[in-house]
Design an enzyme around this catalytic site. Structure first.
Site: not given
Ligand code: 13P
Length: 341
Positions: A46, A136, A219
């Site tokens: 990882r 996030k 987002k």
């Molecule tokens: P994806 O762009 O693969 O959807 O992932 C973005 C992400 O951070 C999802 O929480």
């Protein structure tokens, strides 16, 4: 960090020509990705994989920030520099996923609530001391027969807003991610309806929680047909529906919107972003990417867990990052797919 600093970091995350790499897969999710290339998910594998992405040549030209996972935030490059410090030196802002995942919502079959609020203040303080400047939290809204319920949307929006307020209290810019899933066979119209409802609820909760809109990044999902729909809407329709929906709900005080890719193919995700930035001008906010799979899939395959392919993986990642960077400027064309190095 005060409001001015929050605004400064948020602006940097959505800087012109750049976007965010979501490399915050939990240990369970990265195992699934590694299963796809038949690689065992050890801590060292990882670490190596993340090092490959973060040290890709010229990454900083198109990558403004990287979302890390708890383990990755504490790992180092092979030369011994902690990842967040390494990224900062390149001019890339380090961030951290702080939710602990979507769990079944009791009493609401088929729906989830994202967990992670308990003890979040203390975790944010530690993450900030380790170098994270943004965070996030992902809420998951599934579309199906009779779902989402208004209650599940409200509960998830409430949790997102509580998280965002805690982040700002502790000098961390929140990425607010309400994801309407594209799984299923629903139409683009249904996705637009649900996304309208979700965004209106999320912003109402952000206001109620006194979140500073200038110090956050949204987002969202794009407005698309379900993956299994028979007659999927084309790119222009997706771009127009997504712009219409965002214009209705996202105040211009928000500095930027960074889309998730959510299962779109890498080229689809770039094409959609490019189109919106071309046809949408003038836009009240920056429109960029915060892609996980759409930035990583081709790089992961090119690497395949083989040391000799480290450079090939970096090249693939660099290509996708660059094309998405161009898409944020409205300068991407499909022909660039075969030209880009
Ligand atoms: P994806 O762009 O693969 O959807 O992932 C973005 C992400 O951070 C999802 O929480």
């Amino acid at each position: 960090m005060n409001a001015i600093e929050l605004m400064h970091v948020a602006k940097g995350m959505v800087a012109k020509g750049k976007g965010i790499l979501a490399a915050d897969e939990s240990t369970g999710t990265i195992k699934k990705r590694f299963d796809g290339i038949k690689l065992e998910s050890t801590e060292e594998h990882r670490r190596t994989y993340r090092e490959m992405l973060f040290t890709a040549p010229a990454a900083a030209e198109s990558v403004s920030g990287v979302i890390l996972y708890d383990e990755t935030l504490r790992q180092k490059t092979k030369d011994g520099t902690a990842f967040p410090q390494y990224l900062m030196k390149q001019g890339i802002i380090p961030g951290i996923k702080v939710d602990t995942g979507a769990k079944p919502l009791a009493g609401f079959p088929g729906e989830t609530i994202t967990e992670g609020l308990d003890g979040l203040r203390e975790r944010l303080i530690e993450y900030r001391s380790l170098g994270a400047l943004f965070a996030k939290w992902r809420a998951v809204i599934d579309i199906g027969e009779g779902i989402p319920s208004a209650f599940a949307v409200e509960a998830n929006a409430h949790a997102l807003a509580r998280y965002a307020a805690l982040c700002q209290e502790n000098g961390i810019v929140p990425i607010v991610e309400p994801e309407v899933l594209m799984d299923g066979a629903h139409s683009i119209e249904r996705c637009e309806d649900v996304t309208n409802h979700v965004l209106s609820t999320v912003f109402r909760q952000l206001f109620a929680h006194r979140v500073l809109l200038e110090g956050m990044v949204l987002k969202p999902n794009m407005v698309v047909s379900g993956k299994k729909a028979t007659n999927r809407a084309g790119p222009e329709v997706v771009a127009e529906a997504t712009l219409r929906t965002l214009r209705r709900h996202v105040p211009p005080a928000v500095p930027g919107i960074a889309f998730l890719s959510g299962g779109q193919s890498p080229t689809e995700a770039t094409l959609h972003l490019g189109l919106m930035n071309r046809i949408g001008q003038p836009l009240p906010w920056a429109l960029t990417f915060s892609y996980g799979r759409a930035l990583q899939d081709t790089a992961l395959k090119a690497w395949g867990g083989v040391a000799a392919n480290f450079g090939a993986g970096q090249k693939e990642f660099g290509k996708r990052a660059k094309l998405n960077g161009l898409a944020t400027l409205g300068r991407y064309t499909a022909e660039m797919e075969s030209q880009a190095a």
